[in-house]
Design an enzyme around this catalytic site. Structure first.
Site, PDB file in Angstrom:
ATOM      1  N   ARG A  61      19.235 -20.268 -17.803  1.00  0.00           N
ATOM      2  CA  ARG A  61      20.050 -19.098 -18.150  1.00  0.00           C
ATOM      3  C   ARG A  61      19.458 -18.330 -19.330  1.00  0.00           C
ATOM      4  NH1 ARG A  61      23.115 -22.885 -15.546  1.00  0.00           N
ATOM      5  NH2 ARG A  61      25.067 -22.259 -14.537  1.00  0.00           N
ATOM      6  N   LYS A  77      18.625 -28.280 -18.933  1.00  0.00           N
ATOM      7  CA  LYS A  77      18.044 -27.530 -17.814  1.00  0.00           C
ATOM      8  C   LYS A  77      18.889 -26.298 -17.487  1.00  0.00           C
ATOM      9  CE  LYS A  77      17.391 -29.570 -13.545  1.00  0.00           C
ATOM     10  NZ  LYS A  77      17.095 -29.022 -12.216  1.00  0.00           N
ATOM     11  N   ARG A 122      18.889 -27.217   1.407  1.00  0.00           N
ATOM     12  CA  ARG A 122      20.195 -27.140   0.726  1.00  0.00           C
ATOM     13  C   ARG A 122      20.981 -25.874   1.113  1.00  0.00           C
ATOM     14  NH1 ARG A 122      19.408 -28.759  -5.364  1.00  0.00           N
ATOM     15  NH2 ARG A 122      21.673 -28.779  -5.241  1.00  0.00           N
ATOM     16  N   ARG A 126      16.782 -37.548 -10.239  1.00  0.00           N
ATOM     17  CA  ARG A 126      17.817 -38.372 -10.878  1.00  0.00           C
ATOM     18  C   ARG A 126      17.943 -39.752 -10.218  1.00  0.00           C
ATOM     19  NH1 ARG A 126      19.264 -34.821 -14.590  1.00  0.00           N
ATOM     20  NH2 ARG A 126      19.669 -32.675 -13.956  1.00  0.00           N
ATOM     21  N   ASP A 153      26.177 -34.414 -12.187  1.00  0.00           N
ATOM     22  CA  ASP A 153      24.765 -34.805 -12.112  1.00  0.00           C
ATOM     23  C   ASP A 153      24.527 -36.227 -12.616  1.00  0.00           C
ATOM     24  OD1 ASP A 153      24.106 -32.346 -11.088  1.00  0.00           O
ATOM     25  OD2 ASP A 153      23.624 -31.480 -13.041  1.00  0.00           O
ATOM     26  N   ARG A 196      23.033 -37.927  -2.614  1.00  0.00           N
ATOM     27  CA  ARG A 196      22.977 -38.921  -3.690  1.00  0.00           C
ATOM     28  C   ARG A 196      23.879 -40.123  -3.439  1.00  0.00           C
ATOM     29  NH1 ARG A 196      22.186 -34.824  -8.852  1.00  0.00           N
ATOM     30  NH2 ARG A 196      19.925 -34.691  -8.581  1.00  0.00           N
TER      31      ARG A 196
HETATM   32  C1  S3P Z   1      24.326 -26.512 -12.379  1.00  0.00           C
HETATM   33  C2  S3P Z   1      25.480 -26.751 -11.682  1.00  0.00           C
HETATM   34  C3  S3P Z   1      25.724 -27.951 -10.885  1.00  0.00           C
HETATM   35  C4  S3P Z   1      24.705 -29.049 -11.174  1.00  0.00           C
HETATM   36  C5  S3P Z   1      23.304 -28.518 -11.294  1.00  0.00           C
HETATM   37  C6  S3P Z   1      23.215 -27.483 -12.391  1.00  0.00           C
HETATM   38  C7  S3P Z   1      24.171 -25.260 -13.131  1.00  0.00           C
HETATM   39  O1  S3P Z   1      25.646 -27.621  -9.513  1.00  0.00           O
HETATM   40  O2  S3P Z   1      24.758 -30.052 -10.202  1.00  0.00           O
HETATM   41  O3  S3P Z   1      22.392 -29.566 -11.595  1.00  0.00           O
HETATM   42  O4  S3P Z   1      23.262 -25.165 -13.971  1.00  0.00           O
HETATM   43  O5  S3P Z   1      24.992 -24.350 -12.913  1.00  0.00           O
HETATM   44  P1  S3P Z   1      26.925 -27.050  -8.726  1.00  0.00           P
HETATM   45  O6  S3P Z   1      27.399 -25.911  -9.508  1.00  0.00           O
HETATM   46  O7  S3P Z   1      26.446 -26.650  -7.385  1.00  0.00           O
HETATM   47  O8  S3P Z   1      27.871 -28.194  -8.670  1.00  0.00           O
END
Ligand code: S3P
Length: 730
Positions: free
Chosen positions: A317, A312, A413, A683, A606, A637
């Protein structure tokens, strides 16, 4: 009042759904009443209003919009306590008519509009299923009695409709675009073609396209004249937008501007597919979540060889950097989940031509760092915190204003973590109260590079600032308190944009350029985790997960499972497009509880919902600390997992920054079953699915629709390896 197809279908639906009251109909046309009685959809009828009104509780006006005024006039002396509602397709006109005739808007009047219809007319066309799974929009005003709204809502719900509310003018604007404009265009196109060909010869050759596009031109002319008249100003505004778009397209065709044509068609074609998959196929769509429940049988083991969908983080990106690069970027293994599709759509909305996705392949025609165009409306990023935070950085550097919105979970959030440092760089960003979404980003602000020490280990914040740094003057330096995933840095380097890594510091210089490069997205280790844990906790399991991304900043789950005693091997390690990949081979082995090393927390951030399930099946207690970030993910979570584990009978102790899970390893089942709430967190839903393998009773999981955000095809894959999982939608 008015026993046509719409009124008749309401009566028929109420009858078919066991409505106990009597249904009385008033219609000017005696034949309609006779037919209604013969069909059994009404109990009584006539064309004299007073006696019928006197014996009614709820009066539904199912007459044409332009006739509403006359009907209100007749009702003024007759109504008393009765609740009034209507079915008109435009609401401002109906409300104004009520206001004029009564002198005020009666508190018992609830304007309504069922979004359902047919080209047929009359009570003979009454269809008891017409409203099932269709939207009904109510547009109550401030003075409308809540009891009246509740009664009208219940009436439509009884017919199987989904009832929602919106303001009057919003209703008229939405309908002008989604219904009235298309009808106007269909009428106009058929009329134009028919006039050009007096003998209507052309229709003999009319193929599917003409037939599909013009079906609605067969609708009732009088009714549509009335609707266009009643909703004139909103319709004209929609028509203006349409004419402007049409004229741009005309120019493109005239000048043979292939890119402009492709851009428009591509955006439109994918918008059409996107909405169809995203939304639930009723005629008026909203972003409301579907309710999906999982039911998992207890026991079993997992075996076989599978490939889980693409990563993901990398998928988001790939679209972002591909769009900002110059040249064409080919992506393989793209995650076709709701969140990454929303990101893809956002770039189409900003003028980027993107082909696909087709079986994980996407082709992005990059527009360069300064080639994005202002989107027509807010950018909707669904459930994805990553998308919102990365977009915030990228959009802070654009010349135009934008607004970022998301679903109900995302709206709770924290976004100050990106808005604050972006402001330090010179960005102008408004948030809602408490630093929550939506984010309003003011374009045209010059950005300057900063040195930022992140207060939390967050790849999203780091990536956001690096993306803003592309547009900033000078150097942007981000220091992380602990290593976090580095996909942004790797991909920027892969696109020829230098990011220097020096210990805990990532630095880039603004003002460069990205050059397209192919991207091969590995399978998502976060999705693979559910199957790793499934195999790790169930005797007899032996599973191979192919082509999983094993970037060192993502392998906390592997390290933790191994420390717990899992039999897990990395086979066939290789590098694909700048990211390390391996096949993960896991077989059952007894697990023991551990104290999770602090340095592994950001590397497994995650994966904790699934790891808590592993912990519940281990011998001894597993302790996690330093994980306060888990409280601000798609759900809290720590609490969500503790609550669900308690339902199953697993002991936990919750801390502000972590949890203790008391393992229940034994010979038989580890714990009981029960009904748990995933709180809409993908999740949590998948973690409890896996937990059922060691339960003694079925596990039922509520609110699972969001699994589609990260793991499309989860249910099928889980069943393929040996789980017994069914899903039900309501
Ligand atoms: C992610 C960074 C993480 C992760 C999220 C995906 C990313 O979050 O929990 O599912 O793709 O940069 P945080 O950077 O806020 O910890």
């Amino acid at each position: 009042m008015g026993l046509g197809m719409i009124g008749g279908s309401l009566a028929a639906a109420l009858k078919a759904n066991g409505y106990a009251g009597r249904i009385l109909a008033c219609d000017r046309d005696r034949d309609e009443i006779t037919t209604g009685l013969e069909l059994g959809v009404i109990d009584e009828g006539g064309n004299e209003l007073a006696p019928l009104v006197a014996r009614s509780d709820i009066i539904v006006l199912a007459v044409p919009v332009l006739a509403m005024g006359q009907v209100f006039a007749q009702l003024v002396p007759l109504v008393d306590e009765q609740i009034l509602t209507d079915v008109g397709s435009t609401k401002r006109r109906v409300c104004d008519a009520a206001r004029e005739t009564f002198g005020y808007l009666p508190a018992n009047f609830v304007p309504g509009h069922p979004i359902a219809g047919s080209e047929k007319s009359g009570v003979v066309a009454a269809n008891p299923a017409l409203y099932r799974h269709h939207k009904v929009i109510l547009t109550p005003e401030a003075g409308t009695a809540p009891t009246a709204v509740a009664a009208v809502r219940a009436l439509w719900q009884r017919c199987g409709a989904d009832v929602l509310e919106m303001p009057v003018d919003r209703h008229d604007q939405v309908l002008a675009r989604t219904s009235h404009l298309p009808h106007l265009l269909a009428f106009s196109l058929v009329d134009t073609l028919a006039r050009q060909d007096e003998r209507l010869e052309i229709f003999r050759y009319a193929a599917g396209g003409f037939r599909d596009f013009t079906r609605i031109a067969g609708s009732d002319p009088v009714m549509w004249r009335d609707i266009f008249t009643a909703n004139r100003s909103a319709l004209l505004a929609a028509l203006d937008d349409f004419e402007a778009g049409l004229s741009r397209l005309r120019t493109a065709v005239e000048q043979g501007d292939s890119d402009a044509m492709l851009g428009t068609f591509d955006r439109a074609s994918h918008a059409r597919h996107y909405f169809e998959t995203l939304l639930n196929q009723t005629s008026y769509q909203t972003m409301e979540a579907r309710q999906v429940q999982y039911r998992v049988s207890p026991g079993g083991s997992v075996n076989g060889r599978i490939r889980v969908p693409g990563d993901k983080s990398i998928s988001h990106r790939s679209i972002m950097l591909g769009a900002l690069a110059s040249g064409v970027t080919e992506v393989k293994g793209f995650l076709e989940g709701e969140d990454s599709l929303a990101t893809l759509q956002a770039f189409r909305d900003m003028g980027v031509a993107i082909e696909g996705p087709h079986q994980g392949r996407v082709t992005i025609h990059g527009v360069g760092l300064h080639g994005l165009k202002k989107p027509a409306g807010p950018i909707y990023v669904g459930n994805s915190g990553t998308a919102m935070r990365l977009f915030a950085g990228l959009l802070a550097g654009q010349a135009f204003d934008t607004e970022l919105t998301g679903d109900a979970s995302l709206t709770k959030r924290p976004m100050a973590r990106v808005a604050d440092p972006l402001r330090l760089m010179g960005a102008k960003i408004d948030t809602a109260e408490g630093g929550r979404p939506p984010l309003k980003i003011h374009g045209g602000q010059p950005l300057k590079g900063i040195h930022y020490d992140m207060p939390m280990a967050s790849a999203q914040v780091k990536s956001c600032l690096l993306l803003a740094g592309l547009y900033a003057e000078g150097e942007t330096r981000v220091r992380e308190p602990a290593p976090t995933r580095d996909h942004t840095e790797r991909m920027l380097n892969g696109f020829g944009y230098k990011v220097v890594r020096d210990g805990d510091l990532a630095t880039l210089q603004g003002g460069g350029e990205l050059t397209s490069a192919p991207i091969d997205v590995p399978s998502d280790i976060s999705s693979a985790t559910f199957f790793l844990v499934a195999a790790a906790i169930t005797p007899g399991s032996d599973l191979l997960l192919e082509h999983v991304g094993v970037n060192p900043t993502r392998i906390g789950v592997i390290n933790i499972l191994k420390a717990m005693g899992a039999d897990l091997q990395l086979e066939n390690p290789r590098e694909v497009g700048g990211e390390p990949v391996a096949d993960l081979h896991i077989r059952y082995a007894p697990l023991k509880g551990i104290d999770i090393p602090l340095d592994q927390v950001p590397l497994a951030i995650d994966e904790f919902p699934a790891l808590f399930v592993a912990a519940a099946n281990a011998e001894g207690t597993t302790r996690l600390r330093g994980a306060e970030e888990l409280r601000v993910k798609e759900s809290d979570r720590i609490q969500a997992m503790a609550d669900g584990l308690t339902v199953l009978g697993v002991d936990t102790t919750v801390y502000e920054d972590g949890i203790d899970v008391v393992g229940r390893a034994g010979d038989g089942a580890s714990y009981g079953g029960g009904q748990v709430d995933s709180l809409g967190d993908h999740r949590i839903a998948m973690a409890f699915t896996v937990a059922a393998l060691r339960a003694s009773e079925p596990v039922v999981i509520d609110d699972c629709a969001n699994v589609a955000t990260s793991f499309p095809g989860f249910v099928a894959l889980a069943n393929k390896v040996g789980l017994e999982l069914t899903e039900a939608s309501t």
